[in-house]
Design a protein around this motif. Sequence first.
Motif, PDB file in Angstrom:
ATOM      1  N   GLY A  29      42.084  47.243  40.952  1.00 24.67           N
ATOM      2  CA  GLY A  29      42.748  46.133  41.627  1.00 24.67           C
ATOM      3  C   GLY A  29      42.229  45.877  43.036  1.00 24.67           C
ATOM      4  O   GLY A  29      42.456  44.830  43.608  1.00 24.67           O
ATOM      5  N   CYS A  34      42.127  39.963  36.725  1.00 25.65           N
ATOM      6  CA  CYS A  34      42.054  41.416  36.941  1.00 25.65           C
ATOM      7  C   CYS A  34      42.738  42.151  35.793  1.00 25.65           C
ATOM      8  O   CYS A  34      43.836  41.789  35.382  1.00 25.65           O
ATOM      9  N   GLY A  35      42.084  43.190  35.289  1.00 25.08           N
ATOM     10  CA  GLY A  35      42.641  43.981  34.193  1.00 25.08           C
ATOM     11  C   GLY A  35      43.961  44.642  34.554  1.00 25.08           C
ATOM     12  O   GLY A  35      44.772  44.952  33.678  1.00 25.08           O
ATOM     13  N   HIS A  82      40.697  39.720  42.851  1.00 24.19           N
ATOM     14  CA  HIS A  82      40.025  38.737  41.997  1.00 24.19           C
ATOM     15  C   HIS A  82      40.907  38.257  40.857  1.00 24.19           C
ATOM     16  O   HIS A  82      41.877  38.920  40.483  1.00 24.19           O
ATOM     17  N   CYS A 129      38.034  45.581  43.754  1.00 25.08           N
ATOM     18  CA  CYS A 129      38.337  46.168  42.450  1.00 25.08           C
ATOM     19  C   CYS A 129      37.107  46.863  41.865  1.00 25.08           C
ATOM     20  O   CYS A 129      35.967  46.480  42.129  1.00 25.08           O
ATOM     21  N   ASP A 147      36.287  46.659  38.862  1.00 25.90           N
ATOM     22  CA  ASP A 147      35.823  45.828  37.741  1.00 25.90           C
ATOM     23  C   ASP A 147      34.312  45.607  37.806  1.00 25.90           C
ATOM     24  O   ASP A 147      33.777  45.267  38.861  1.00 25.90           O
TER      25      ASP A 147
HETATM   26 ZN   LIG Z   1      40.233  43.966  38.828  1.00 15.91          ZN
END
Ligand SMILES: [Zn+2]
Length: 179
Positions: free
Chosen positions: A60, A102-103, A99, A35, A37
């Motif tokens: 993602g 995750c957003g 993970h 991801c 992130d």
């Molecule tokens: Zn994520």
Amino acid sequence: MTRMKPLLERNEQFARTYTPVPLGLPAAQMLVVTCLDHRVDPAIVLGLQLGEAPVIRNAGGRVTQAVIDDIAFLAFLAGQLFGRQGPADTLFEVAVVHHTQCGTGFLADPDFRRQAAEATGVPEATLETSAVADPHLTVKTDVERLLASPLLSPKVSVSGHVYDIATGRVTTTLDARYP
Ligand SMILES: [Zn+2]
């Protein structure tokens, strides 16, 4: 004006002791898909050094067609440039790492997804396929998707892992397999 200034100062520190790494097979014989992130940087979480592993990141860490295309090209490139140097049967292993927290998990909610589609112009179906609500489930889906792709080189293996934001630990969900 750019907010890069403090980062460029860090780069100046970095460049002072830098030694260039020649182009070669990834030293760890790994390629990481994860991801984007900013809490999930594989260089830090997995201690990756320069020249050890290419990293492909998106929302993602999903195995999209674009990711499959990149892996197919990297396998071709590695085979062309370095195929005779390594063992004939392997090029590298792809580790898919999803993970927790995750957003993209919000996209599993239909109302949120519809609002996101309207606001961004990205089709709802595309947003739905990027959602990681349960990383243990999605990482399996994506490992299978990559293994099933006709574009995947038989010299590339694929494994699945989950990074837990709360503990900092990565656990293996699926051991490496060849297509
Ligand atoms: Zn994520």
